[in-house]
Design a protein around this motif. Sequence first.
Motif, PDB file in Angstrom:
ATOM      1  N   ILE A  23      20.290  -4.415  -8.028  1.00  0.00           N
ATOM      2  CA  ILE A  23      18.868  -4.678  -7.721  1.00  0.00           C
ATOM      3  C   ILE A  23      18.091  -4.888  -9.019  1.00  0.00           C
ATOM      4  O   ILE A  23      18.551  -4.478 -10.093  1.00  0.00           O
ATOM      5  N   PRO A  24      16.913  -5.516  -8.947  1.00  0.00           N
ATOM      6  CA  PRO A  24      16.118  -5.701 -10.170  1.00  0.00           C
ATOM      7  C   PRO A  24      15.701  -4.352 -10.769  1.00  0.00           C
ATOM      8  O   PRO A  24      15.580  -3.359 -10.046  1.00  0.00           O
ATOM      9  N   GLU A  25      15.457  -4.328 -12.065  1.00  0.00           N
ATOM     10  CA  GLU A  25      15.087  -3.080 -12.745  1.00  0.00           C
ATOM     11  C   GLU A  25      13.763  -2.545 -12.177  1.00  0.00           C
ATOM     12  O   GLU A  25      12.824  -3.316 -11.957  1.00  0.00           O
ATOM     13  N   GLY A  26      13.718  -1.257 -11.934  1.00  0.00           N
ATOM     14  CA  GLY A  26      12.491  -0.620 -11.423  1.00  0.00           C
ATOM     15  C   GLY A  26      12.172  -0.988  -9.985  1.00  0.00           C
ATOM     16  O   GLY A  26      11.035  -0.824  -9.540  1.00  0.00           O
ATOM     17  N   PHE A  27      13.186  -1.463  -9.245  1.00  0.00           N
ATOM     18  CA  PHE A  27      12.952  -1.929  -7.882  1.00  0.00           C
ATOM     19  C   PHE A  27      12.419  -0.807  -6.976  1.00  0.00           C
ATOM     20  O   PHE A  27      11.396  -0.971  -6.303  1.00  0.00           O
ATOM     21  N   VAL A  28      13.102   0.348  -7.014  1.00  0.00           N
ATOM     22  CA  VAL A  28      12.717   1.434  -6.095  1.00  0.00           C
ATOM     23  C   VAL A  28      11.306   1.940  -6.403  1.00  0.00           C
ATOM     24  O   VAL A  28      10.476   2.096  -5.499  1.00  0.00           O
ATOM     25  N   SER A  29      11.003   2.167  -7.696  1.00  0.00           N
ATOM     26  CA  SER A  29       9.663   2.686  -8.017  1.00  0.00           C
ATOM     27  C   SER A  29       8.588   1.639  -7.690  1.00  0.00           C
ATOM     28  O   SER A  29       7.502   1.990  -7.208  1.00  0.00           O
ATOM     29  N   GLY A  30       8.902   0.361  -7.912  1.00  0.00           N
ATOM     30  CA  GLY A  30       7.949  -0.701  -7.579  1.00  0.00           C
ATOM     31  C   GLY A  30       7.700  -0.766  -6.085  1.00  0.00           C
ATOM     32  O   GLY A  30       6.569  -0.923  -5.624  1.00  0.00           O
ATOM     33  N   LEU A  31       8.774  -0.595  -5.339  1.00  0.00           N
ATOM     34  CA  LEU A  31       8.680  -0.622  -3.871  1.00  0.00           C
ATOM     35  C   LEU A  31       7.852   0.572  -3.369  1.00  0.00           C
ATOM     36  O   LEU A  31       6.972   0.422  -2.511  1.00  0.00           O
ATOM     37  N   GLU A  32       8.122   1.741  -3.939  1.00  0.00           N
ATOM     38  CA  GLU A  32       7.390   2.944  -3.535  1.00  0.00           C
ATOM     39  C   GLU A  32       5.881   2.769  -3.762  1.00  0.00           C
ATOM     40  O   GLU A  32       5.061   3.165  -2.944  1.00  0.00           O
ATOM     41  N   LYS A  33       5.550   2.144  -4.892  1.00  0.00           N
ATOM     42  CA  LYS A  33       4.147   1.910  -5.230  1.00  0.00           C
ATOM     43  C   LYS A  33       3.486   1.015  -4.174  1.00  0.00           C
ATOM     44  O   LYS A  33       2.366   1.271  -3.736  1.00  0.00           O
ATOM     45  N   GLU A  34       4.202  -0.011  -3.745  1.00  0.00           N
ATOM     46  CA  GLU A  34       3.629  -0.928  -2.752  1.00  0.00           C
ATOM     47  C   GLU A  34       3.565  -0.280  -1.374  1.00  0.00           C
ATOM     48  O   GLU A  34       2.634  -0.516  -0.615  1.00  0.00           O
ATOM     49  N   LEU A  35       4.552   0.561  -1.049  1.00  0.00           N
ATOM     50  CA  LEU A  35       4.568   1.205   0.272  1.00  0.00           C
ATOM     51  C   LEU A  35       3.373   2.148   0.452  1.00  0.00           C
ATOM     52  O   LEU A  35       2.880   2.334   1.552  1.00  0.00           O
ATOM     53  N   LYS A  36       2.936   2.752  -0.677  1.00  0.00           N
ATOM     54  CA  LYS A  36       1.779   3.671  -0.604  1.00  0.00           C
ATOM     55  C   LYS A  36       0.523   2.929  -0.141  1.00  0.00           C
ATOM     56  O   LYS A  36      -0.418   3.526   0.359  1.00  0.00           O
ATOM     57  N   LYS A  37       0.510   1.610  -0.342  1.00  0.00           N
ATOM     58  CA  LYS A  37      -0.691   0.836   0.026  1.00  0.00           C
ATOM     59  C   LYS A  37      -0.748   0.527   1.523  1.00  0.00           C
ATOM     60  O   LYS A  37      -1.729  -0.019   2.001  1.00  0.00           O
ATOM     61  N   ILE A  38       0.324   0.840   2.243  1.00  0.00           N
ATOM     62  CA  ILE A  38       0.280   0.633   3.705  1.00  0.00           C
ATOM     63  C   ILE A  38      -0.472   1.825   4.297  1.00  0.00           C
ATOM     64  O   ILE A  38       0.103   2.882   4.567  1.00  0.00           O
ATOM     65  N   ARG A  39      -1.760   1.710   4.412  1.00  0.00           N
ATOM     66  CA  ARG A  39      -2.550   2.843   4.916  1.00  0.00           C
ATOM     67  C   ARG A  39      -3.762   2.350   5.680  1.00  0.00           C
ATOM     68  O   ARG A  39      -4.093   1.166   5.655  1.00  0.00           O
ATOM     69  N   LYS A  40      -4.435   3.280   6.303  1.00  0.00           N
ATOM     70  CA  LYS A  40      -5.612   2.936   7.106  1.00  0.00           C
ATOM     71  C   LYS A  40      -6.748   2.474   6.187  1.00  0.00           C
ATOM     72  O   LYS A  40      -6.797   2.880   5.033  1.00  0.00           O
ATOM     73  N   PRO A  41      -7.716   1.685   6.721  1.00  0.00           N
ATOM     74  CA  PRO A  41      -8.911   1.394   5.928  1.00  0.00           C
ATOM     75  C   PRO A  41      -9.687   2.692   5.675  1.00  0.00           C
ATOM     76  O   PRO A  41      -9.512   3.672   6.414  1.00  0.00           O
ATOM     77  N   LEU A  42     -10.545   2.696   4.644  1.00  0.00           N
ATOM     78  CA  LEU A  42     -11.255   3.920   4.223  1.00  0.00           C
ATOM     79  C   LEU A  42     -11.986   4.614   5.374  1.00  0.00           C
ATOM     80  O   LEU A  42     -11.861   5.819   5.560  1.00  0.00           O
ATOM     81  N   LEU A  43     -12.726   3.843   6.193  1.00  0.00           N
ATOM     82  CA  LEU A  43     -13.509   4.456   7.277  1.00  0.00           C
ATOM     83  C   LEU A  43     -12.605   5.188   8.263  1.00  0.00           C
ATOM     84  O   LEU A  43     -12.908   6.284   8.716  1.00  0.00           O
ATOM     85  N   SER A  44     -11.451   4.562   8.560  1.00  0.00           N
ATOM     86  CA  SER A  44     -10.501   5.203   9.485  1.00  0.00           C
ATOM     87  C   SER A  44      -9.923   6.470   8.882  1.00  0.00           C
ATOM     88  O   SER A  44      -9.678   7.455   9.578  1.00  0.00           O
ATOM     89  N   ARG A  45      -9.714   6.450   7.554  1.00  0.00           N
ATOM     90  CA  ARG A  45      -9.161   7.641   6.886  1.00  0.00           C
ATOM     91  C   ARG A  45     -10.169   8.783   6.948  1.00  0.00           C
ATOM     92  O   ARG A  45      -9.810   9.933   7.195  1.00  0.00           O
ATOM     93  N   VAL A  46     -11.457   8.462   6.786  1.00  0.00           N
ATOM     94  CA  VAL A  46     -12.512   9.491   6.857  1.00  0.00           C
ATOM     95  C   VAL A  46     -12.547  10.064   8.271  1.00  0.00           C
ATOM     96  O   VAL A  46     -12.590  11.276   8.481  1.00  0.00           O
ATOM     97  N   GLU A  47     -12.472   9.175   9.265  1.00  0.00           N
ATOM     98  CA  GLU A  47     -12.512   9.591  10.676  1.00  0.00           C
ATOM     99  C   GLU A  47     -11.336  10.520  10.987  1.00  0.00           C
ATOM    100  O   GLU A  47     -11.494  11.565  11.619  1.00  0.00           O
ATOM    101  N   THR A  48     -10.141  10.143  10.491  1.00  0.00           N
ATOM    102  CA  THR A  48      -8.950  10.964  10.732  1.00  0.00           C
ATOM    103  C   THR A  48      -9.092  12.328  10.069  1.00  0.00           C
ATOM    104  O   THR A  48      -8.730  13.361  10.635  1.00  0.00           O
ATOM    105  N   PHE A  49      -9.676  12.343   8.847  1.00  0.00           N
ATOM    106  CA  PHE A  49      -9.859  13.604   8.123  1.00  0.00           C
ATOM    107  C   PHE A  49     -10.794  14.529   8.909  1.00  0.00           C
ATOM    108  O   PHE A  49     -10.526  15.714   9.075  1.00  0.00           O
ATOM    109  N   ILE A  50     -11.875  13.937   9.436  1.00  0.00           N
ATOM    110  CA  ILE A  50     -12.847  14.757  10.193  1.00  0.00           C
ATOM    111  C   ILE A  50     -12.194  15.336  11.451  1.00  0.00           C
ATOM    112  O   ILE A  50     -12.393  16.499  11.787  1.00  0.00           O
TER     113      ILE A  50
END
Length: 260
Positions: free
Chosen positions: A184-211
């Motif tokens: 695999i390309p160098e740093g593939f897993v860490s690069g992938l992990e970084k991008e996977l963290k971005k799969i998340r709810k929009p900010l307003l939804s995150r606030v709603e879930t927290f409440i």
Amino acid sequence: MEKVRIKLLFLGHPRHEIDKKKLLGLKSKYFEVVGIESKEKLPEAKKNDGFLDVEYSVKEVSSMVGSPKNNDITFAIMNYRYDDGFYLHRLNPNAVCLSISGVDQLLLNNSISLENFIIKNIYEVVALSFALDSVCSEEAYNIVHVDTRGCLFDMNGDKFDIIYNTESPCICNECKSFINGKNIPEGFVSGLEKELKKIRKPLLSRVETFIKKYPLFSIGLTLFSSFLISVLASLFVEYLKLNVKFTELLTSILVCASNS
Ligand SMILES: [Zn+2]
């Protein structure tokens, strides 16, 4: 490093609105979405068990999706069930099809968008195509695991588990060592992990879930914030009064000085 070229193909009439612009604009070091197509009129499903829901076999879906002539990967999305109960099938080395029927309501009930579910599955396919000779390789069974770890490669035999690994999925240690053992390309897993963290709810939804998750804490935080704002407002008013008095004093001194 060449990016995996993904072509999205929507099969059938969509039951939910899907933000295709978001999918087309996905940014990744590892893949690019090169186009979106739709095929609305599908052949009648062969399975006829007396129920009115439509279910297709992998073979039927394969012939609907076909195989791209270039090296692109067709990532099809359909609103119908597979007759074997799974939601993702690799159809050939250049085509997969994701069924969102049945999982759509589960995701929406948990405030998880269908777009995030699609994106997570695109990442799974992209990771497989980097780590294995082909998306269809039998080796995929060595990485996918039946237990649910919040990992990109959780099998989700119980579909309910998708709520634990659709948003910000991790790559568990076992999967990391499997992928790192491949070409695999160098740093593939860490690069992938970084991008996977971005799969998340929009900010307003995150606030709603927290409440929803921490109602008492949220009430306490709101009360404390209101108290803090009122204290700051009072201090500001006092400051303005002092400032006015100081200006008056300075003006008087200047008047006296000019008279003398
Ligand atoms: Zn894993």
